[in-house]
Write an enzyme that holds these catalytic residues in place. Structure first.
Site, PDB file in Angstrom:
ATOM      1  N   ASN A  45       0.842  -1.201   0.000  1.00  0.00           N
ATOM      2  CA  ASN A  45       0.000   0.000   0.000  1.00  0.00           C
ATOM      3  C   ASN A  45       0.878   1.253   0.000  1.00  0.00           C
ATOM      4  O   ASN A  45       1.962   1.286   0.600  1.00  0.00           O
ATOM      5  CB  ASN A  45      -1.039   0.011   1.140  1.00  0.00           C
ATOM      6  N   GLU A  47       0.277   5.233   0.623  1.00  0.00           N
ATOM      7  CA  GLU A  47      -0.679   6.268   1.037  1.00  0.00           C
ATOM      8  C   GLU A  47      -0.234   7.641   0.528  1.00  0.00           C
ATOM      9  O   GLU A  47       0.872   7.803   0.007  1.00  0.00           O
ATOM     10  CB  GLU A  47      -0.841   6.237   2.561  1.00  0.00           C
ATOM     11  N   CYS A  56      -4.119   0.667  -2.528  1.00  0.00           N
ATOM     12  CA  CYS A  56      -4.017  -0.584  -1.780  1.00  0.00           C
ATOM     13  C   CYS A  56      -2.932  -1.480  -2.370  1.00  0.00           C
ATOM     14  O   CYS A  56      -2.587  -1.387  -3.556  1.00  0.00           O
ATOM     15  CB  CYS A  56      -5.342  -1.334  -1.822  1.00  0.00           C
ATOM     16  N   GLU A  58      -3.091  -4.693  -3.027  1.00  0.00           N
ATOM     17  CA  GLU A  58      -3.562  -5.618  -4.069  1.00  0.00           C
ATOM     18  C   GLU A  58      -3.652  -4.912  -5.418  1.00  0.00           C
ATOM     19  O   GLU A  58      -3.303  -5.471  -6.457  1.00  0.00           O
ATOM     20  CB  GLU A  58      -4.941  -6.182  -3.696  1.00  0.00           C
TER      21      GLU A  58
HETATM   22  N1  THU Z   1      -5.342  -1.559   2.500  1.00  0.00           N
HETATM   23  C1  THU Z   1      -4.777  -2.366   1.546  1.00  0.00           C
HETATM   24  O1  THU Z   1      -3.654  -2.115   1.091  1.00  0.00           O
HETATM   25  N2  THU Z   1      -5.491  -3.431   1.125  1.00  0.00           N
HETATM   26  C2  THU Z   1      -6.730  -3.751   1.568  1.00  0.00           C
HETATM   27  O2  THU Z   1      -7.333  -4.675   1.056  1.00  0.00           O
HETATM   28  C3  THU Z   1      -7.322  -3.023   2.666  1.00  0.00           C
HETATM   29  C4  THU Z   1      -6.644  -1.767   3.067  1.00  0.00           C
HETATM   30  C5  THU Z   1      -4.592  -0.401   2.939  1.00  0.00           C
HETATM   31  C6  THU Z   1      -5.175   0.929   2.497  1.00  0.00           C
HETATM   32  C7  THU Z   1      -4.637   1.867   3.536  1.00  0.00           C
HETATM   33  O3  THU Z   1      -3.340   2.284   3.141  1.00  0.00           O
HETATM   34  C8  THU Z   1      -4.517   1.009   4.791  1.00  0.00           C
HETATM   35  O4  THU Z   1      -4.564  -0.330   4.336  1.00  0.00           O
HETATM   36  C9  THU Z   1      -5.618   1.263   5.801  1.00  0.00           C
HETATM   37  O5  THU Z   1      -6.861   1.187   5.210  1.00  0.00           O
END
Ligand code: THU
Length: 139
Positions: A45, A47, A56, A58
């Protein structure tokens, strides 16, 4: 988790998680996709200070896969912080994965240590909207 192929995929997701840029949530996630070709693609991920632009793990793994020339997913691993609520792929990521997966594709959902859950993508996103809805199925 005795299957060596699953172990390898989870290890790739765990490595990717170590690179996560989760400056705002502190919630680090790594994902790895095994394509039908056998190649493994990973993502973490990433941000952003403009929160909604965050990406995200995935979705980033899917992007790496497409860039690498693959468009068919054979298996997925997601590694999150673990705890009582494991990091199951969010709704948007389920849709992203479904674009390139059959319903039987297994998603290995892990905490930092070991495999904690396995779900078929078709159970995570039943009746997924996809290419077939737009008459773009490959058959
Ligand atoms: N996040 C993911 O990378 N994958 C997911 O399936 C759920 C959430 C990340 C997004 C964000 O950076 C952090 O987790 C908190 O939501």
């Amino acid at each position: 988790m005795s299957d060596p192929a699953v172990k390898e995929l989870v290890a790739a997701a765990r490595e990717a998680r170590a690179q996560a840029y989760a400056r705002y949530s502190g919630y680090t996630v790594g994902a790895a996709i095994r394509a039908a070709s056998g190649k493994i693609y990973a993502g973490c991920n990433v941000e952003n200070a403009a929160y909604p632009l965050s990406q995200c793990a995935e979705a980033n793994a899917v992007a790496a896969m497409v860039l690498g020339g693959d468009q068919e997913i054979a298996a997925v691993a997601v590694v999150g912080p673990g705890g009582e609520a494991p990091c199951t792929p969010c709704g948007g990521c389920r849709q992203m994965l479904a674009e390139f997966s059959d319903a039987g594709v297994m998603v290995h959902i892990c905490g930092p240590d070991d495999s904690i859950a396995e779900e078929a993508l078709g159970d995570l996103i039943p009746h997924a909207f996809g290419p077939k809805n737009l008459d773009k199925a490959e058959d």
